[in-house]
Design an enzyme around this catalytic site. Structure first.
Site, PDB file in Angstrom:
ATOM      1  N   ARG A 195      -3.962  -3.350  -4.692  1.00 27.02           N
ATOM      2  CA  ARG A 195      -4.723  -2.555  -3.725  1.00 27.02           C
ATOM      3  C   ARG A 195      -5.939  -1.906  -4.344  1.00 27.02           C
ATOM      4  O   ARG A 195      -6.939  -1.645  -3.655  1.00 27.02           O
ATOM      5  CB  ARG A 195      -3.799  -1.511  -3.069  1.00 27.02           C
ATOM      6  CG  ARG A 195      -2.855  -2.130  -2.057  1.00 27.02           C
ATOM      7  CD  ARG A 195      -1.805  -1.140  -1.601  1.00 27.02           C
ATOM      8  NE  ARG A 195      -0.618  -1.178  -2.418  1.00 27.02           N
ATOM      9  CZ  ARG A 195       0.194  -0.142  -2.621  1.00 27.02           C
ATOM     10  NH1 ARG A 195      -0.081   1.019  -2.087  1.00 27.02           N
ATOM     11  NH2 ARG A 195       1.261  -0.274  -3.371  1.00 27.02           N
ATOM     12  N   GLU A 229       6.369   4.668  -9.263  1.00 28.63           N
ATOM     13  CA  GLU A 229       7.342   5.340  -8.388  1.00 28.63           C
ATOM     14  C   GLU A 229       8.541   4.439  -8.128  1.00 28.63           C
ATOM     15  O   GLU A 229       9.660   4.922  -8.014  1.00 28.63           O
ATOM     16  CB  GLU A 229       6.688   5.751  -7.054  1.00 28.63           C
ATOM     17  CG  GLU A 229       7.619   6.628  -6.217  1.00 28.63           C
ATOM     18  CD  GLU A 229       7.085   6.981  -4.833  1.00 28.63           C
ATOM     19  OE1 GLU A 229       6.002   6.502  -4.446  1.00 28.63           O
ATOM     20  OE2 GLU A 229       7.787   7.750  -4.137  1.00 28.63           O
TER      21      GLU A 229
HETATM   22  O1  LIG Z   1       1.293   6.531  -9.583  1.00 30.92           O
HETATM   23  P1  LIG Z   1       2.306   5.443  -9.631  1.00 30.92           P
HETATM   24  O2  LIG Z   1       3.719   5.934  -9.458  1.00 30.92           O
HETATM   25  O3  LIG Z   1       2.142   4.603 -10.861  1.00 30.92           O
HETATM   26  O4  LIG Z   1       2.066   4.503  -8.369  1.00 30.92           O
HETATM   27  C1  LIG Z   1       0.794   4.126  -7.931  1.00 30.92           C
HETATM   28  C2  LIG Z   1       0.620   2.642  -7.965  1.00 30.92           C
HETATM   29  O5  LIG Z   1       1.594   2.011  -7.118  1.00 30.92           O
HETATM   30  C3  LIG Z   1       0.940   1.071  -6.290  1.00 30.92           C
HETATM   31  O6  LIG Z   1       0.786  -0.159  -6.928  1.00 30.92           O
HETATM   32  P2  LIG Z   1       1.851  -1.355  -6.941  1.00 30.92           P
HETATM   33  O7  LIG Z   1       2.272  -1.541  -8.381  1.00 30.92           O
HETATM   34  O8  LIG Z   1       2.905  -1.134  -5.926  1.00 30.92           O
HETATM   35  O9  LIG Z   1       0.956  -2.619  -6.662  1.00 30.92           O
HETATM   36  P3  LIG Z   1       0.222  -3.285  -5.403  1.00 30.92           P
HETATM   37  O10 LIG Z   1      -1.131  -2.624  -5.334  1.00 30.92           O
HETATM   38  O11 LIG Z   1       0.152  -4.695  -5.837  1.00 30.92           O
HETATM   39  O12 LIG Z   1       1.033  -3.063  -4.139  1.00 30.92           O
HETATM   40  C4  LIG Z   1      -0.421   1.700  -6.064  1.00 30.92           C
HETATM   41  O13 LIG Z   1      -1.358   0.737  -5.617  1.00 30.92           O
HETATM   42  C5  LIG Z   1      -0.738   2.254  -7.428  1.00 30.92           C
HETATM   43  O14 LIG Z   1      -1.342   1.290  -8.277  1.00 30.92           O
HETATM   44  N1  LIG Z   2       4.686   6.104  -1.780  1.00 27.65           N
HETATM   45  C1  LIG Z   2       3.752   5.173  -2.041  1.00 27.65           C
HETATM   46  N2  LIG Z   2       3.034   4.621  -1.036  1.00 27.65           N
HETATM   47  C2  LIG Z   2       2.100   3.674  -1.307  1.00 27.65           C
HETATM   48  N3  LIG Z   2       1.831   3.243  -2.536  1.00 27.65           N
HETATM   49  C3  LIG Z   2       2.512   3.773  -3.542  1.00 27.65           C
HETATM   50  N4  LIG Z   2       2.458   3.548  -4.875  1.00 27.65           N
HETATM   51  C4  LIG Z   2       3.373   4.323  -5.460  1.00 27.65           C
HETATM   52  N5  LIG Z   2       4.026   5.071  -4.563  1.00 27.65           N
HETATM   53  C5  LIG Z   2       3.502   4.739  -3.362  1.00 27.65           C
END
Ligand SMILES: O=P(O)(O)OC[C@H]1O[C@H](OP(=O)(O)OP(=O)(O)O)[C@H](O)[C@@H]1O
Ligand SMILES: Nc1ncnc2[nH]cnc12
Length: 178
Positions: free
Chosen positions: A66, A103
């Site tokens: 994202r 998370e």
């Molecule tokens: O602060 P944090 O607990 O580290 O979480 C935040 C991250 O989680 C999500 O990524 P995700 O790894 O789910 O990847 P995506 O963008 O491919 O869905 C979001 O886009 C952040 O990069």
């Molecule tokens: N709660 C949440 N919603 C969307 N993206 C996330 N990445 C980590 N935690 C998330």
């Protein structure tokens, strides 16, 4: 750092879709697809992310997946290049990597070893700051490359998850804090 834009924060809030128990039980997932599907709001969001950084960065790094959406657009707005920070095993050339927890799970991110020159000023862009594990790993990654991380710029900060505390001494900026 620039003043928060309350009108933009309200528009982002109204666009978000909360999905309970995704991708696992207990997580309230903030779905940004309605935001990026709204052309006017996407433009305002990218403009808001870029606003304080004109002339102050040499490259924008976006975190897969994202973070690519916002990061590439911010790079265009700032007139600088974009560096994709990818999940492990996706980059074709020599890469450096960092393992981290987020998370909902653990992962490894990588950047090409020649992604930025030593001393480059890098802005890290992502959609969500939750625990801060991903953003902190990205900062470590660019410091391995001898770059200077000038800031972490996100659309949404989930304050209860403490990401900002995980990034002491970083310029962390969020368009919306919930
Ligand atoms: O602060 P944090 O607990 O580290 O979480 C935040 C991250 O989680 C999500 O990524 P995700 O790894 O789910 O990847 P995506 O963008 O491919 O869905 C979001 O886009 C952040 O990069
Ligand atoms: N709660 C949440 N919603 C969307 N993206 C996330 N990445 C980590 N935690 C998330």
């Amino acid at each position: 750092m620039s003043e928060p834009d309350e009108e933009l924060a309200a528009r982002i809030t109204a666009s978000l879709r909360d999905i309970p128990d995704f991708p696992e039980p207990g997580v309230l997932f903030k779905d940004i697809t309605p935001l990026i599907g709204d052309g006017a709001l996407l433009t305002q969001t990218v403009t808001g992310l870029a606003r304080p950084w004109h002339g102050r960065v040499d490259a924008v790094a976006g975190l897969e997946a994202r973070g690519f959406v916002f990061g590439a657009a911010v790079a265009v707005a700032l007139g600088v290049g974009f560096v994709p920070v990818r999940k492990a095993g996706k980059l074709p050339a020599d890469a450096v990597g960092v393992d981290y927890a987020l998370e909902y799970g653990t992962a490894r991110i990588e950047a090409h070893a020649d992604a930025v020159p030593a001393g480059a000023r890098v802005l890290v862009v992502d959609d969500v700051l939750a625990t801060g594990g991903t953003a902190a790993a990205a900062c470590r990654l660019f410091e391995q490359l001898q770059a200077e991380v000038v800031g972490v710029d996100v659309v949404i900060e989930l304050a209860a998850l403490g990401g900002r505390e995980r990034l002491p001494e970083r310029a962390v900026r969020a368009l919306l804090t919930v």
